[in-house]
Design a protein around this motif. Structure first.
Motif, PDB file in Angstrom:
ATOM      1  N   ARG A  32       0.824  -1.221   0.000  1.00 43.28           N
ATOM      2  CA  ARG A  32       0.000   0.000   0.000  1.00 43.28           C
ATOM      3  C   ARG A  32       0.853   1.264   0.000  1.00 43.28           C
ATOM      4  O   ARG A  32       0.657   2.142  -0.868  1.00 43.28           O
ATOM      5  N   PRO A  33       1.810   1.434   0.948  1.00 44.50           N
ATOM      6  CA  PRO A  33       2.618   2.652   0.898  1.00 44.50           C
ATOM      7  C   PRO A  33       3.467   2.758  -0.367  1.00 44.50           C
ATOM      8  O   PRO A  33       3.709   3.866  -0.866  1.00 44.50           O
ATOM      9  N   LEU A  34       3.936   1.617  -0.883  1.00 44.18           N
ATOM     10  CA  LEU A  34       4.720   1.666  -2.131  1.00 44.18           C
ATOM     11  C   LEU A  34       3.864   2.174  -3.293  1.00 44.18           C
ATOM     12  O   LEU A  34       4.352   2.938  -4.151  1.00 44.18           O
ATOM     13  N   LEU A  35       2.616   1.757  -3.347  1.00 38.38           N
ATOM     14  CA  LEU A  35       1.741   2.207  -4.431  1.00 38.38           C
ATOM     15  C   LEU A  35       1.433   3.695  -4.317  1.00 38.38           C
ATOM     16  O   LEU A  35       1.407   4.421  -5.324  1.00 38.38           O
ATOM     17  N   LEU A  36       1.181   4.145  -3.089  1.00 38.87           N
ATOM     18  CA  LEU A  36       0.823   5.552  -2.910  1.00 38.87           C
ATOM     19  C   LEU A  36       1.987   6.478  -3.229  1.00 38.87           C
ATOM     20  O   LEU A  36       1.781   7.643  -3.604  1.00 38.87           O
ATOM     21  N   SER A  37       3.209   5.982  -3.097  1.00 39.94           N
ATOM     22  CA  SER A  37       4.380   6.823  -3.374  1.00 39.94           C
ATOM     23  C   SER A  37       5.057   6.497  -4.697  1.00 39.94           C
ATOM     24  O   SER A  37       6.157   6.970  -4.965  1.00 39.94           O
ATOM     25  N   LEU A  63      -8.217  -5.167  -3.045  1.00 41.88           N
ATOM     26  CA  LEU A  63      -7.762  -4.075  -2.190  1.00 41.88           C
ATOM     27  C   LEU A  63      -7.225  -2.908  -3.025  1.00 41.88           C
ATOM     28  O   LEU A  63      -7.436  -1.736  -2.675  1.00 41.88           O
ATOM     29  N   PHE A  64      -6.531  -3.224  -4.123  1.00 40.23           N
ATOM     30  CA  PHE A  64      -6.070  -2.165  -5.024  1.00 40.23           C
ATOM     31  C   PHE A  64      -7.259  -1.441  -5.649  1.00 40.23           C
ATOM     32  O   PHE A  64      -7.244  -0.198  -5.806  1.00 40.23           O
ATOM     33  N   PHE A  65      -8.306  -2.187  -6.001  1.00 40.26           N
ATOM     34  CA  PHE A  65      -9.520  -1.601  -6.550  1.00 40.26           C
ATOM     35  C   PHE A  65     -10.137  -0.615  -5.548  1.00 40.26           C
ATOM     36  O   PHE A  65     -10.568   0.483  -5.920  1.00 40.26           O
ATOM     37  N   ARG A  66     -10.180  -0.990  -4.242  1.00 37.57           N
ATOM     38  CA  ARG A  66     -10.717  -0.096  -3.220  1.00 37.57           C
ATOM     39  C   ARG A  66      -9.780   1.079  -2.969  1.00 37.57           C
ATOM     40  O   ARG A  66     -10.228   2.213  -2.766  1.00 37.57           O
TER      41      ARG A  66
END
Length: 529
Positions: A32-37, A63-66
């Motif tokens: 999750r943090p890797l995707l957001l950054s 979870l990526f969809f949400r």
């Protein structure tokens, strides 16, 4: 100061690959943090849908969809549309999570996102795969009721027809197909594949050929999946005649079979006692599959040569075949007779008799006896090319090497040479095979002499035949009477006409006639009409 180098562009495919790798290689707490950054990741419909279509692990994909809906997007908050919803619905249906798929579909409708034909088709397909055909058809009716907003596409109609056929509801499937045609949608190869597969399952293999003919008339060529499906169905049912037709089409179009289907077809042909030569020609890359053990042909180099020859034959590369056969001749390597016969017949059919002649000389050197059809094709090709001297030499070499051409083939050769006015070549061929000198070959050579205007030689040959205790047939007298009439020797022709009447009067009391007499009468009675 030197200007700064421009930054390298960020491509969507690279971003999608990085996101997929993060989802596959990390637990969600780290992903999750890797995707957001992640640099270059833009949370829009195109990127999210492409990531979902790479099939990441289902839980992390959801979870990526949400996360996409809750991630901070510059300018405006991201909202899922029909493309991202459809991609997620497909993942859930593929994993067998049908209740979750229907729950997400309901959420999509509550969010005010109108499903399109792709969405309905996806849900319908996975409901049917889960065994709920009635629910799938309710989705189909819902899609049809939304014609103002969502019109069924060709893919939708094809999926519906397949669902109904697989469920045993053929009448409904035909009605849906007719509705599709009435809507002006042109069936694709996939649509035809669904129809053909249904007919093959019902055992209506001749109808499948009619459908294939119709689709070709409509400009749609059968593709590799269709041919593989139909060959597999034919092999399972033992329908080798239809299979041969499909294999011939595949040979013309350069289509090959998958290995499991090839092995099934090979077993079916062996069980029916038919030759698998066409199957090997269509699939030269599988030429060593199913070969029976033979010490002569089991060596690795022989298998390689065989596969290469079959591949070259399938690609009609006659020059390469000639070179390879010449090399085999110098190595004195023996090859299988049926493949050599196929090469000769195919080369003659493609007007390349030189390749066939090379193969013939090779077969004589290594001692392989070919099919008579191969000899007939090669000799006929050179006769049509007026290469009568070469025809005579080929026959001479064949007979010297112990090849039995038979009285019928020799008589046809003598007839053709006589029709071309080459009675000397005809006489030479006649004298090469004393074992085949019977009423058929004698009569054929008489005819050659008459056509060349050599009447005395024809009469002398007739006397020789009688001296050798070979009885004349009605066909022999037909040749004599017509030849003498044409030469203006009416008295002699009348004499032989009386002899023929006497012979026929005696024959009517016989119960049986020899096969040579029957064949001679068949060839020469009415020959000059």
């Amino acid at each position: 100061k030197p200007s700064a180098e421009p930054s390298a562009p960020t491509y969507t495919r690279d971003v999608v690959r990085r996101v997929t790798n993060i989802l596959r290689d990390h637990p969600w707490s780290a992903a999750r943090p890797l995707l957001l950054s992640l640099p270059g990741l833009v949370w829009d419909s195109h990127v999210v849908a492409r990531v979902l279509k790479t099939h990441p692990p289902l839980q992390k994909a959801f979870l990526f969809f949400r996360l996409a809906a809750s991630s901070p997007t510059p300018g405006a908050a991201f909202r899922h549309d029909r493309y991202t919803y459809t991609s997620m619905l497909h993942l859930l249906g593929e994993a067998g999570r049908v209740p979750a798929m229907l729950h997400l579909l309901a959420e999509m409708l509550r969010a005010g996102v109108d499903p399109d034909a792709a969405t309905f088709t996806t849900v319908m397909h996975w409901l049917a795969r889960a065994g709920d055909v009635d629910a799938a058809m309710r989705v189909w009716e819902e899609m049809r009721s939304r014609r103002g907003k969502c019109r069924p596409t060709l893919v939708s109609y094809t999926a519906c027809v397949k669902i109904l056929f697989d469920a045993g509801r053929a009448a409904e499937g035909r009605r849906v197909f007719e509705e599709m045609v009435a809507e002006g949608l042109r069936p694709s190869c996939t649509t035809y594949t669904v129809l053909i597969e249904h007919l093959a399952d019902a055992g209506k293999f001749q109808a499948t050929l009619q459908i294939m003919s119709d689709m070709q008339d409509a400009g749609v060529e059968p593709d590799k999946p269709l041919c593989n499906i139909l060959v597999k169905k034919c092999a399972s049912a033992g329908e080798t005649s239809v299979m041969t037709f499909i294999l011939q089409h595949m040979k013309e179009k350069g289509i090959v079979l998958r290995r499991p289907v090839f092995l099934e077809a090979l077993e079916a042909l062996k069980a029916s006692g038919e030759s698998p030569n066409l199957l090997w020609e269509v699939n030269p890359h599988l030429a060593s599959e199913g070969m029976e053990y033979d010490p002569t042909f089991s060596h690795l180099s022989c298998i390689t040569d065989r596969s290469t020859i079959i591949y070259l034959l399938a690609s009609r590369n006659w020059s390469a075949i000639e070179q390879m056969v010449n090399e085999l001749t110098t190595r004195n390597v023996k090859f299988e007779s049926h493949i050599l016969s196929d090469i000769i017949q195919a080369s003659c059919a493609n007007c390349r008799p030189s390749c066939g002649l090379t193969v013939l000389y090779y077969s004589l050197r290594v001692g392989s006896e070919l099919d008579r059809s191969a000899y007939s094709c090669l000799l006929g090709q050179y006769i049509r090319n007026d290469s009568f001297d070469l025809v005579s030499k080929i026959v001479e070499r064949l007979i010297k090497h112990g090849c039995n051409l038979g009285a019928y083939l020799l008589s046809v050769l003598i007839l053709r040479l006589g029709s071309a006015g080459h009675s000397s070549y005809a006489a030479h061929i006649f004298g090469l095979s004393p074992a085949d000198q019977n009423v058929i070959t004698y009569t054929a050579l008489m005819n050659a002499y008459f056509q060349a205007g050599e009447v005395d030689k024809a009469l002398e040959l007739f006397s020789q035949m009688i001296t050798n205790e070979i009885s004349a047939s009605a066909g022999t007298y037909e040749v004599l009477i017509y030849g003498l009439q044409k030469a203006g020797r009416k008295q002699d022709s009348d004499r032989y006409r009386r002899e023929r009447m006497e012979m026929q009067w005696h024959r009517q009391y016989r119960d049986k006639h020899s096969p040579e007499d029957s064949l001679c009468d068949h060839l020469f009675c009415g020959f000059h009409d």
